[in-house]
Scaffold this motif. Structure first.
Motif, PDB file in Angstrom:
ATOM      1  N   VAL A   5       0.770  -1.266   0.144  1.00  0.00           N
ATOM      2  CA  VAL A   5       0.115  -0.274   0.057  1.00  0.00           C
ATOM      3  C   VAL A   5       0.940   1.208  -0.015  1.00  0.00           C
ATOM      4  O   VAL A   5       0.563   2.129  -0.962  1.00  0.00           O
ATOM      5  CB  VAL A   5      -0.832  -0.009   1.278  1.00  0.00           C
ATOM      6  N   ARG A   6       1.838   1.334   0.989  1.00  0.00           N
ATOM      7  CA  ARG A   6       2.810   2.471   1.098  1.00  0.00           C
ATOM      8  C   ARG A   6       3.602   2.648  -0.279  1.00  0.00           C
ATOM      9  O   ARG A   6       3.760   3.665  -0.962  1.00  0.00           O
ATOM     10  CB  ARG A   6       3.624   2.247   2.115  1.00  0.00           C
ATOM     11  N   LEU A   7       3.977   1.352  -0.940  1.00  0.00           N
ATOM     12  CA  LEU A   7       4.740   1.769  -2.043  1.00  0.00           C
ATOM     13  C   LEU A   7       3.821   2.152  -3.325  1.00  0.00           C
ATOM     14  O   LEU A   7       4.617   2.944  -4.293  1.00  0.00           O
ATOM     15  CB  LEU A   7       5.627   0.501  -2.553  1.00  0.00           C
ATOM     16  N   ASN A   8       2.823   1.877  -3.501  1.00  0.00           N
ATOM     17  CA  ASN A   8       1.640   2.134  -4.376  1.00  0.00           C
ATOM     18  C   ASN A   8       1.735   3.786  -4.208  1.00  0.00           C
ATOM     19  O   ASN A   8       2.070   4.449  -5.337  1.00  0.00           O
ATOM     20  CB  ASN A   8       0.402   1.678  -4.271  1.00  0.00           C
ATOM     21  N   HIS A   9       1.774   4.187  -3.052  1.00  0.00           N
ATOM     22  CA  HIS A   9       1.538   5.830  -2.789  1.00  0.00           C
ATOM     23  C   HIS A   9       2.987   6.590  -3.064  1.00  0.00           C
ATOM     24  O   HIS A   9       2.864   7.320  -3.909  1.00  0.00           O
ATOM     25  CB  HIS A   9       1.061   5.962  -1.424  1.00  0.00           C
ATOM     26  N   TRP A  10       4.130   5.834  -2.762  1.00  0.00           N
ATOM     27  CA  TRP A  10       5.347   6.478  -3.213  1.00  0.00           C
ATOM     28  C   TRP A  10       5.457   6.323  -4.686  1.00  0.00           C
ATOM     29  O   TRP A  10       6.046   7.552  -5.125  1.00  0.00           O
ATOM     30  CB  TRP A  10       6.450   5.531  -2.396  1.00  0.00           C
ATOM     31  N   TYR A  11       5.232   5.390  -5.332  1.00  0.00           N
ATOM     32  CA  TYR A  11       5.333   5.605  -6.914  1.00  0.00           C
ATOM     33  C   TYR A  11       4.505   6.444  -7.528  1.00  0.00           C
ATOM     34  O   TYR A  11       4.846   6.709  -8.635  1.00  0.00           O
ATOM     35  CB  TYR A  11       5.442   4.029  -7.229  1.00  0.00           C
ATOM     36  N   HIS A  65      10.168   9.324  12.427  1.00  0.00           N
ATOM     37  CA  HIS A  65      11.226   9.902  11.500  1.00  0.00           C
ATOM     38  C   HIS A  65      11.626   8.862  10.631  1.00  0.00           C
ATOM     39  O   HIS A  65      12.364   9.067   9.711  1.00  0.00           O
ATOM     40  CB  HIS A  65      12.319  10.528  12.213  1.00  0.00           C
ATOM     41  N   GLN A  66      11.004   7.711  10.691  1.00  0.00           N
ATOM     42  CA  GLN A  66      11.722   6.396  10.089  1.00  0.00           C
ATOM     43  C   GLN A  66      10.599   6.107   8.839  1.00  0.00           C
ATOM     44  O   GLN A  66       9.233   6.283   9.136  1.00  0.00           O
ATOM     45  CB  GLN A  66      11.705   5.287  10.866  1.00  0.00           C
ATOM     46  N   ALA A  67      11.110   5.742   7.808  1.00  0.00           N
ATOM     47  CA  ALA A  67      10.039   5.457   6.586  1.00  0.00           C
ATOM     48  C   ALA A  67       9.493   4.079   6.942  1.00  0.00           C
ATOM     49  O   ALA A  67      10.561   2.914   6.870  1.00  0.00           O
ATOM     50  CB  ALA A  67      10.855   5.613   5.109  1.00  0.00           C
ATOM     51  N   LEU A  68       8.370   3.538   6.990  1.00  0.00           N
ATOM     52  CA  LEU A  68       7.699   2.384   7.674  1.00  0.00           C
ATOM     53  C   LEU A  68       7.495   1.680   6.230  1.00  0.00           C
ATOM     54  O   LEU A  68       6.632   1.568   6.031  1.00  0.00           O
ATOM     55  CB  LEU A  68       6.680   2.596   8.567  1.00  0.00           C
ATOM     56  N   HIS A  69       8.540   1.023   6.050  1.00  0.00           N
ATOM     57  CA  HIS A  69       8.457   0.178   4.718  1.00  0.00           C
ATOM     58  C   HIS A  69       9.225  -1.069   4.984  1.00  0.00           C
ATOM     59  O   HIS A  69      10.419  -1.037   5.724  1.00  0.00           O
ATOM     60  CB  HIS A  69       8.730   0.537   3.466  1.00  0.00           C
ATOM     61  N   PRO A  70       8.915  -2.501   4.542  1.00  0.00           N
ATOM     62  CA  PRO A  70       9.800  -3.407   4.770  1.00  0.00           C
ATOM     63  C   PRO A  70      11.159  -3.335   4.603  1.00  0.00           C
ATOM     64  O   PRO A  70      12.082  -3.847   5.233  1.00  0.00           O
ATOM     65  CB  PRO A  70       9.050  -4.893   4.096  1.00  0.00           C
ATOM     66  N   THR A  71      11.536  -2.836   3.630  1.00  0.00           N
ATOM     67  CA  THR A  71      13.112  -2.433   3.357  1.00  0.00           C
ATOM     68  C   THR A  71      13.568  -1.534   3.971  1.00  0.00           C
ATOM     69  O   THR A  71      14.809  -1.382   3.932  1.00  0.00           O
ATOM     70  CB  THR A  71      13.209  -2.044   1.819  1.00  0.00           C
ATOM     71  N   ASN A  72      13.018  -0.769   4.874  1.00  0.00           N
ATOM     72  CA  ASN A  72      13.590   0.011   5.784  1.00  0.00           C
ATOM     73  C   ASN A  72      13.576  -0.324   7.241  1.00  0.00           C
ATOM     74  O   ASN A  72      13.771   0.330   8.345  1.00  0.00           O
ATOM     75  CB  ASN A  72      13.155   1.342   5.605  1.00  0.00           C
TER      76      ASN A  72
END
Length: 292
Positions: free
Chosen positions: A126-132, A199-206
């Motif tokens: 969901v988050r990556l969809n919005h990032w892209y 302050h952290q980007a909450l995505h599995p890669t981070n």
């Protein structure tokens, strides 16, 4: 099984890198060096689908349906890396990631509860969809704008597929699994819908995934520029509070429908998490004491 229908659905809408990307529309004057560099970083990040797939297959050995679906997810996620690399190969060959740079993001993830990992990756899609989607708006060169719009749509479909496996855990695996799923989904949901407070980007890669490698145990920490992600989000594509709220609202809306409970805010979801904890933890203690 969910896999056969998911395969057919995704096969029907799968894009072809040779024919569906408008390579001929490339406009060199509309691509800055700054923008090109971010494409390299995203290409390497997307390569991390490889260790994520290895994690899923290891931790879901008892679930052949889900592991079979990984064949689709892995193929499409690796194609995201490949199409970004192909863009660089055609138009910025000096920025093509080396094999060493790609291999550096392949490392072992610690085992984690299956249901929490499932929810984490659902939120990640969901988050990556919005990032892209935001990246497509930020870029000015037509071909890369089209690529980011294309992969954003893939991420949305992947979230939908994970959602089907979440629904299966709630309704088709018995009461005990359903209760554990409700706790796991609400627990991770509280975390992933609260990104605006951190302050952290909450995505599995981070997120940290291997205690023995800490602090070099996130995908982002193993990129050529470990601090790149925050700069991309905050300064370049400007993924601000408005966009973060879109992600949180989407997660809360889907969980509301999934668990037949209204979650207007993260606080609502956190109250539900506490309710589920109060129901499940005493039962687990009873089981332990009963077997003593």
């Amino acid at each position: 099984m969910l896999y056969p229908e998911l395969f057919k659905t995704m096969e029907a809408v799968r894009w072809n890198m040779a024919h569906d990307i408008p390579w001929g529309d490339f406009d060199r004057s509309k691509l800055s060096d700054e923008q090109a560099h971010t494409i390299k970083m995203n290409a390497i990040t997307e390569w991390a689908a490889l260790p994520a797939t290895e994690m899923f297959l290891r931790d879901n050995r008892g679930d052949s349906d889900f592991c079979a679906f990984m064949s689709v997810w892995f193929f499409e996620e690796q194609k995201h890396s490949l199409v970004l690399i192909e863009y660089l190969r055609r138009f910025c060959p000096d920025l093509v990631p080396t094999e060493e740079e790609l291999h550096n993001v392949r490392f072992e993830f610690d085992a984690a509860p299956e249901l929490e990992t499932l929810m984490l990756h659902f939120c990640g899609e969901v988050r990556l969809n919005h990032w892209y989607r935001r990246a497509a708006e930020w870029h000015t060169e037509p071909v890369i704008k089209a690529i980011y719009k294309t992969v954003a749509q893939d991420e949305a479909r992947h979230a939908g597929a994970y959602l089907q496996y979440m629904r299966r855990a709630l309704h088709d695996r018995g009461q005990d699994t359903s209760a554990q799923a409700r706790l796991a989904f609400s627990k991770i949901g509280v975390l992933m819908a609260s990104a605006g407070r951190t302050h952290q980007a909450l995505h599995p890669t981070n997120l940290h995934v291997n205690k023995d490698l800490f602090p070099n145990d996130t995908v982002q920490s193993r990129l050529p520029e470990p601090g790149w992600l925050e700069h991309w989000l905050d300064t370049q594509i400007r993924f601000d509070g408005v966009w973060e709220q879109k992600v949180a609202t989407r997660i809360l809306h889907i969980l509301s429908k999934l668990m037949d409970r209204s979650f207007e805010t993260v606080k609502d979801l956190n109250r539900y998490r506490k309710e589920m904890t109060a129901l499940i933890v005493p039962k687990e203690k009873e089981i332990i004491l009963g077997g003593a």
